[in-house]
Scaffold this motif. Structure first.
Motif, PDB file in Angstrom:
ATOM      1  N   VAL A 234     -34.493  36.648   0.014  1.00 28.79           N
ATOM      2  CA  VAL A 234     -35.775  37.046   0.590  1.00 28.79           C
ATOM      3  C   VAL A 234     -35.529  37.993   1.768  1.00 28.79           C
ATOM      4  CG1 VAL A 234     -37.827  36.232   1.832  1.00 28.79           C
ATOM      5  CG2 VAL A 234     -36.964  34.936  -0.138  1.00 28.79           C
ATOM      6  N   ASP A 235     -36.187  39.127   1.738  1.00 26.18           N
ATOM      7  CA  ASP A 235     -36.108  40.099   2.829  1.00 26.18           C
ATOM      8  C   ASP A 235     -36.978  39.562   3.967  1.00 26.18           C
ATOM      9  OD1 ASP A 235     -36.434  42.239   4.603  1.00 26.18           O
ATOM     10  OD2 ASP A 235     -36.497  43.740   2.991  1.00 26.18           O
ATOM     11  N   GLN A 236     -36.350  38.856   4.898  1.00 25.01           N
ATOM     12  CA  GLN A 236     -37.092  38.180   5.958  1.00 25.01           C
ATOM     13  C   GLN A 236     -37.848  39.156   6.855  1.00 25.01           C
ATOM     14  OE1 GLN A 236     -37.588  34.949   6.073  1.00 25.01           O
ATOM     15  NE2 GLN A 236     -36.130  34.441   4.463  1.00 25.01           N
ATOM     16  N   ALA A 237     -37.262  40.308   7.127  1.00 23.72           N
ATOM     17  CA  ALA A 237     -37.932  41.299   7.984  1.00 23.72           C
ATOM     18  C   ALA A 237     -39.191  41.825   7.288  1.00 23.72           C
ATOM     19  CB  ALA A 237     -36.980  42.438   8.330  1.00 23.72           C
ATOM     20  N   ALA A 238     -39.074  42.134   6.010  1.00 19.13           N
ATOM     21  CA  ALA A 238     -40.239  42.633   5.267  1.00 19.13           C
ATOM     22  C   ALA A 238     -41.308  41.547   5.163  1.00 19.13           C
ATOM     23  CB  ALA A 238     -39.820  43.106   3.878  1.00 19.13           C
ATOM     24  N   LEU A 239     -40.889  40.306   4.962  1.00 24.40           N
ATOM     25  CA  LEU A 239     -41.841  39.204   4.875  1.00 24.40           C
ATOM     26  C   LEU A 239     -42.557  39.017   6.210  1.00 24.40           C
ATOM     27  CD1 LEU A 239     -43.123  36.874   3.303  1.00 24.40           C
ATOM     28  CD2 LEU A 239     -41.159  35.454   3.990  1.00 24.40           C
ATOM     29  N   ALA A 240     -41.804  39.009   7.292  1.00 22.42           N
ATOM     30  CA  ALA A 240     -42.409  38.840   8.618  1.00 22.42           C
ATOM     31  C   ALA A 240     -43.372  39.989   8.918  1.00 22.42           C
ATOM     32  CB  ALA A 240     -41.324  38.753   9.693  1.00 22.42           C
ATOM     33  N   GLY A 241     -43.006  41.204   8.543  1.00 22.64           N
ATOM     34  CA  GLY A 241     -43.883  42.346   8.762  1.00 22.64           C
ATOM     35  C   GLY A 241     -45.175  42.230   7.982  1.00 22.64           C
ATOM     36  N   ALA A 242     -45.069  41.813   6.730  1.00 19.98           N
ATOM     37  CA  ALA A 242     -46.270  41.646   5.905  1.00 19.98           C
ATOM     38  C   ALA A 242     -47.144  40.525   6.456  1.00 19.98           C
ATOM     39  CB  ALA A 242     -45.869  41.371   4.460  1.00 19.98           C
ATOM     40  N   GLN A 243     -46.519  39.455   6.893  1.00 22.79           N
ATOM     41  CA  GLN A 243     -47.288  38.345   7.456  1.00 22.79           C
ATOM     42  C   GLN A 243     -47.990  38.763   8.744  1.00 22.79           C
ATOM     43  OE1 GLN A 243     -44.020  35.521   7.537  1.00 22.79           O
ATOM     44  NE2 GLN A 243     -44.857  34.387   5.786  1.00 22.79           N
ATOM     45  N   ALA A 244     -47.276  39.477   9.610  1.00 19.83           N
ATOM     46  CA  ALA A 244     -47.866  39.915  10.882  1.00 19.83           C
ATOM     47  C   ALA A 244     -49.041  40.865  10.656  1.00 19.83           C
ATOM     48  CB  ALA A 244     -46.796  40.587  11.750  1.00 19.83           C
ATOM     49  N   ALA A 245     -48.951  41.650   9.583  1.00 17.69           N
ATOM     50  CA  ALA A 245     -50.017  42.599   9.275  1.00 17.69           C
ATOM     51  C   ALA A 245     -51.152  41.955   8.477  1.00 17.69           C
ATOM     52  CB  ALA A 245     -49.442  43.784   8.498  1.00 17.69           C
TER      53      ALA A 245
END
Length: 155
Positions: free
Chosen positions: A82-93
Motif C-alpha cells: 500500500v502506497d501510504q503517502a498516496a493513501l494519506a493524501g487521498a484521505q486528507a483530501a
C-alpha cells in the motif's frame, strides 16, 4: 504503542474456529493486515505476537493451518504494498475513490510469485501445501494411530 488489543485470525462464521483464515473474506484480512502494518505491528520491537487459533472441522487440520498461514502471508505482502503517502493524501483530501484505488491496487496485486521467490530464497519449498503432501507426514501419523486409543476427556 501502549495499547492492548486483539482479534482472532480466523473466520468464525460457523460457531467456532472452523474456517481457514481469510477464506470467507480475504479483503477483510487484507484490511486488518494493512492496519497492523500501518501501526508498526510487524516491527520486531513492537512486541506484537500473531497467533492462529483454529480447530478445523471440514478440511484436514495441518493443510488447513498451512493455508491459513499462507493467506496471512499473502494479505501481509499486499498490505506492505500500500502506497501510504498516496493513501494519506487521498484521505486528507477527502478523496474516497482515490483512497479506495490505492488500497485496491495493493489488494489486487498477485503476490504469490513474490512469496514463492522469498520461500525459495529462504531454502523453503515454494509451495508449502505441496511440500506437506509430498512429505508423507499424514500417512505416517495415520499409520501410527492404527489400533491406538482415541484421545478424549474420559467421558
Amino acid at each position: 504503542m501502549d495499547k492492548l488489543g486483539g482479534f482472532d485470525f480466523n473466520s468464525r462464521f460457523y460457531a467456532d474456529d472452523d474456517l481457514m483464515v481469510g477464506s470467507a473474506d480475504p479483503f477483510q484480512l487484507f484490511r486488518i493486515m494493512h492496519e497492523c502494518v500501518k501501526g508498526g505491528a510487524l516491527d520486531t520491537s513492537s512486541g506484537v505476537a500473531f497467533m492462529l487459533d483454529q480447530c478445523h472441522n471440514i478440511e484436514p487440520r495441518i493443510p488447513g493451518q498451512i493455508r491459513s498461514v499462507m493467506n496471512v502471508q499473502e494479505a501481509t505482502a499486499k498490505a506492505l504494498l500500500v502506497d501510504q503517502a498516496a493513501l494519506a493524501g487521498a484521505q486528507a483530501a477527502g478523496d474516497v475513490l482515490g483512497a479506495n484505488a490505492v488500497l485496491m491496487d495493493a489488494y489486487n496485486t498477485d503476490v504469490r510469485p513474490l512469496l514463492a521467490d522469498l520461500r525459495r530464497d529462504m531454502d523453503l519449498d515454494e509451495d508449502p501445501i505441496a511440500a506437506y503432501a509430498r512429505s508423507g507426514y499424514f500417512e505416517r501419523i495415520a499409520a501410527d494411530r492404527v489400533g491406538g486409543a482415541q484421545a478424549g476427556w474420559g467421558a
